[in-house]
Design an enzyme around this catalytic site. Structure first.
Site, mmCIF file in Angstrom:
data_model
loop_
_atom_site.group_PDB
_atom_site.id
_atom_site.type_symbol
_atom_site.label_atom_id
_atom_site.label_comp_id
_atom_site.label_asym_id
_atom_site.label_seq_id
_atom_site.Cartn_x
_atom_site.Cartn_y
_atom_site.Cartn_z
ATOM 1 N N THR A 36 0.460 -1.443 -0.111
ATOM 2 C CA THR A 36 -0.044 -0.181 0.159
ATOM 3 C C THR A 36 0.272 1.745 0.145
ATOM 4 O O THR A 36 0.684 2.278 -0.488
ATOM 5 C CB THR A 36 -1.197 0.366 1.291
ATOM 6 O OG1 THR A 36 -2.269 -1.259 1.251
ATOM 7 C CG2 THR A 36 -2.040 1.566 1.537
ATOM 8 N N ASP A 79 2.112 -7.036 -4.108
ATOM 9 C CA ASP A 79 0.781 -6.680 -3.016
ATOM 10 C C ASP A 79 1.974 -8.573 -1.520
ATOM 11 O O ASP A 79 2.658 -9.360 -2.282
ATOM 12 C CB ASP A 79 -0.060 -7.798 -3.050
ATOM 13 C CG ASP A 79 -1.423 -6.996 -1.484
ATOM 14 O OD1 ASP A 79 -1.740 -6.317 -1.116
ATOM 15 O OD2 ASP A 79 -0.586 -8.223 -0.529
ATOM 16 N N SER A 80 1.892 -7.525 0.007
ATOM 17 C CA SER A 80 2.313 -8.323 0.371
ATOM 18 C C SER A 80 2.235 -10.220 0.572
ATOM 19 O O SER A 80 2.808 -10.236 1.430
ATOM 20 C CB SER A 80 3.340 -7.605 1.617
ATOM 21 O OG SER A 80 2.327 -7.825 2.716
ATOM 22 N N SER A 81 1.110 -10.066 0.377
ATOM 23 C CA SER A 81 0.040 -11.381 0.139
ATOM 24 C C SER A 81 1.290 -12.331 -0.847
ATOM 25 O O SER A 81 1.031 -13.235 -0.049
ATOM 26 C CB SER A 81 -1.290 -11.055 0.345
ATOM 27 O OG SER A 81 -1.347 -10.377 0.963
ATOM 28 N N THR A 111 2.213 -3.842 3.968
ATOM 29 C CA THR A 111 1.814 -4.807 5.507
ATOM 30 C C THR A 111 1.571 -5.580 6.234
ATOM 31 O O THR A 111 1.693 -6.675 7.366
ATOM 32 C CB THR A 111 0.770 -3.696 6.743
ATOM 33 O OG1 THR A 111 -0.164 -3.427 5.759
ATOM 34 C CG2 THR A 111 1.544 -2.079 6.514
ATOM 35 N N ASP A 112 1.266 -6.613 5.535
ATOM 36 C CA ASP A 112 0.288 -7.707 5.528
ATOM 37 C C ASP A 112 1.170 -9.244 6.109
ATOM 38 O O ASP A 112 1.508 -9.871 6.730
ATOM 39 C CB ASP A 112 -0.647 -8.663 4.398
ATOM 40 C CG ASP A 112 -1.568 -7.591 3.945
ATOM 41 O OD1 ASP A 112 -2.525 -6.715 4.954
ATOM 42 O OD2 ASP A 112 -2.452 -7.568 2.626
ATOM 43 N N GLN A 300 -1.343 -19.783 20.943
ATOM 44 C CA GLN A 300 -2.367 -18.831 21.387
ATOM 45 C C GLN A 300 -2.140 -17.632 21.474
ATOM 46 O O GLN A 300 -2.715 -16.719 21.390
ATOM 47 C CB GLN A 300 -3.512 -19.563 20.655
ATOM 48 C CG GLN A 300 -3.498 -21.193 19.853
ATOM 49 C CD GLN A 300 -4.844 -21.696 19.590
ATOM 50 O OE1 GLN A 300 -5.513 -21.793 19.563
ATOM 51 N NE2 GLN A 300 -4.718 -22.379 19.096
ATOM 52 N N CYS A 301 -2.157 -17.931 22.710
ATOM 53 C CA CYS A 301 -2.018 -16.254 23.177
ATOM 54 C C CYS A 301 -0.678 -15.504 22.977
ATOM 55 O O CYS A 301 -0.099 -15.660 22.864
ATOM 56 C CB CYS A 301 -1.919 -16.727 25.114
ATOM 57 S SG CYS A 301 -2.936 -17.338 25.603
#
Ligand code: ASP
Length: 365
Positions: A36, A79-81, A111-112, A300-301
């Site tokens: 972006t 795009d960083s994806s 940013t992704d 996952q925390c």
């Protein structure tokens, strides 16, 4: 196993400071990958990646910084994806290639997946003695309310920052600068997709905060005895990231752990590193271990750490040779695993490296 595609050369812009100075001028290599941050409106009113040759027009203030800025664009802006592990190796190779030509480095990135790239680079660049800052934006540089300007200008200043008295490099680390916070690259997570505060530092204080001045948190910046940069050029991609959820089926776990050629996996478990004790689940883990698959246990925390053995539901994991990932983020865990497996060391050495703090990615007590 992946290795770097040979870096190419295409400098688009060399920006000289507008005020001539007597002393040596700092220099930064900006590597523009897409995202972006570099989007502008085309004639049809659509957002497209900007040719960074136009950067001086968009940001004339860059010349007011007392530094030389060279901008190099990747041939394909993405795009960083779409970022791949090969892109991480290319970025590391580019930094290595230009290491002695610049005071510091800024990587402009979507940013992704920026947290993954920052973590991967932290492992690939061993004994880093210069600053590598990744930054980007939530609002394109072509929009009035963009955060690209602020993020890029402060990232450039941080990339050349020195200790006021000693004159040594202030942040010899791979880090992310975003929304006034400097975060260690392998502690960062993208936590917000709409507001400006896209990143958070997990289980570690920010390395600096920008207000009127940039306040460095020197106590938390990694300082290593100086050594030549060693850039690694291999990453293993025979890895899996398996996030548990109540109700996950044996079929799914098996399918993931029985992938042909699998060498390692990150298990995203509950709480302090807890997982089911169902016989089928333990059997899947045991069989994976017997096939030589190295597993790393991550919680996952968002805060806290994995302490295997606190509950019955994690004690068995240690017995199965699964390594507790301490307070590592999933992004850092998967890239660390790819890096360590890429070193191709014997199993025992691989396990030892995974328990060690290699680049500040875990806090050991
Ligand atoms: N999809 C974009 C990217 O990661 C989002 C961004 O840059 O903020 O490339």
């Amino acid at each position: 196993m992946l290795s770097a595609a040979l870096p190419f050369e295409s400098y688009l812009v060399e920006i000289e400071p507008s005020r001539p100075t007597d002393g040596p001028v700092s220099s930064v290599l900006v590597i523009y990958t897409g995202g972006t941050v570099g989007m502008v409106f085309n004639k049809k009113g659509e957002l497209t990646p900007m040719n960074f040759g136009q950067i001086q027009k968009k940001m004339p203030e860059l010349r007011q910084l007392n530094m030389r800025v060279s901008v190099l664009s990747l041939p394909q802006l993405i795009d960083s994806s779409n970022v791949t592990a090969t892109d991480w190796l290319t970025l590391a190779a580019l930094i290595q290639q230009h290491y002695h030509d610049y005071t510091g480095f800024v990587v402009l990135h979507g940013t992704d997946t920026m947290a993954y790239t920052a973590a991967a680079l932290s492992f690939l660049l061993e004994s880093l003695g210069k600053t590598v800052v990744l930054t980007g934006a939530q609002v394109p540089v072509g929009r009035i309310r963009t955060d690209a300007r602020r993020n890029l200008i402060t990232a450039l200043e941080i990339a050349v920052a020195r200790h006021p008295r000693a004159g040594t490099v202030r942040v010899p680390e791979v880090c992310i600068f975003f929304n006034d916070q400097l975060i260690r690259g392998n502690r960062a997570r993208k936590v917000e997709s709409q507001k400006f505060n896209a990143f958070r530092s997990e289980n570690y204080p920010p390395l600096a905060e920008a207000g009127i001045d940039v306040e460095f948190n020197d106590r938390h910046i990694r300082m290593l005895p100086s050594a030549p940069l060693r850039t690694h050029q291999l990453l293993a991609d025979e890895v899996v990231l398996l996030k548990l959820f109540p109700g996950i089926s044996e079929r799914v776990v098996r399918a993931m752990l029985e992938v042909d050629g699998l060498r390692g996996g990150v298990l995203e478990t509950y709480g302090a590193g807890n997982a089911p004790t169902a016989p089928w689940f333990l059997r899947c883990l045991r069989e994976a271990r017997d096939r030589g698959v190295q597993l790393l246990n991550v919680s996952q925390c968002e805060e806290g750490r994995v302490v295997q053995g606190t509950y019955e539901t994690s004690a068995h994991l240690t017995e199965l040779g699964i390594i507790g990932g301490e307070d590592i983020t999933p992004e850092a865990a998967i890239t660390k695993l790819m890096f360590v497996l890429g070193l191709n060391r014997p199993a025992r050495e691989t396990a030892r490296l995974l328990t060690q703090d290699l680049r500040g990615e875990i806090t050991l007590f």
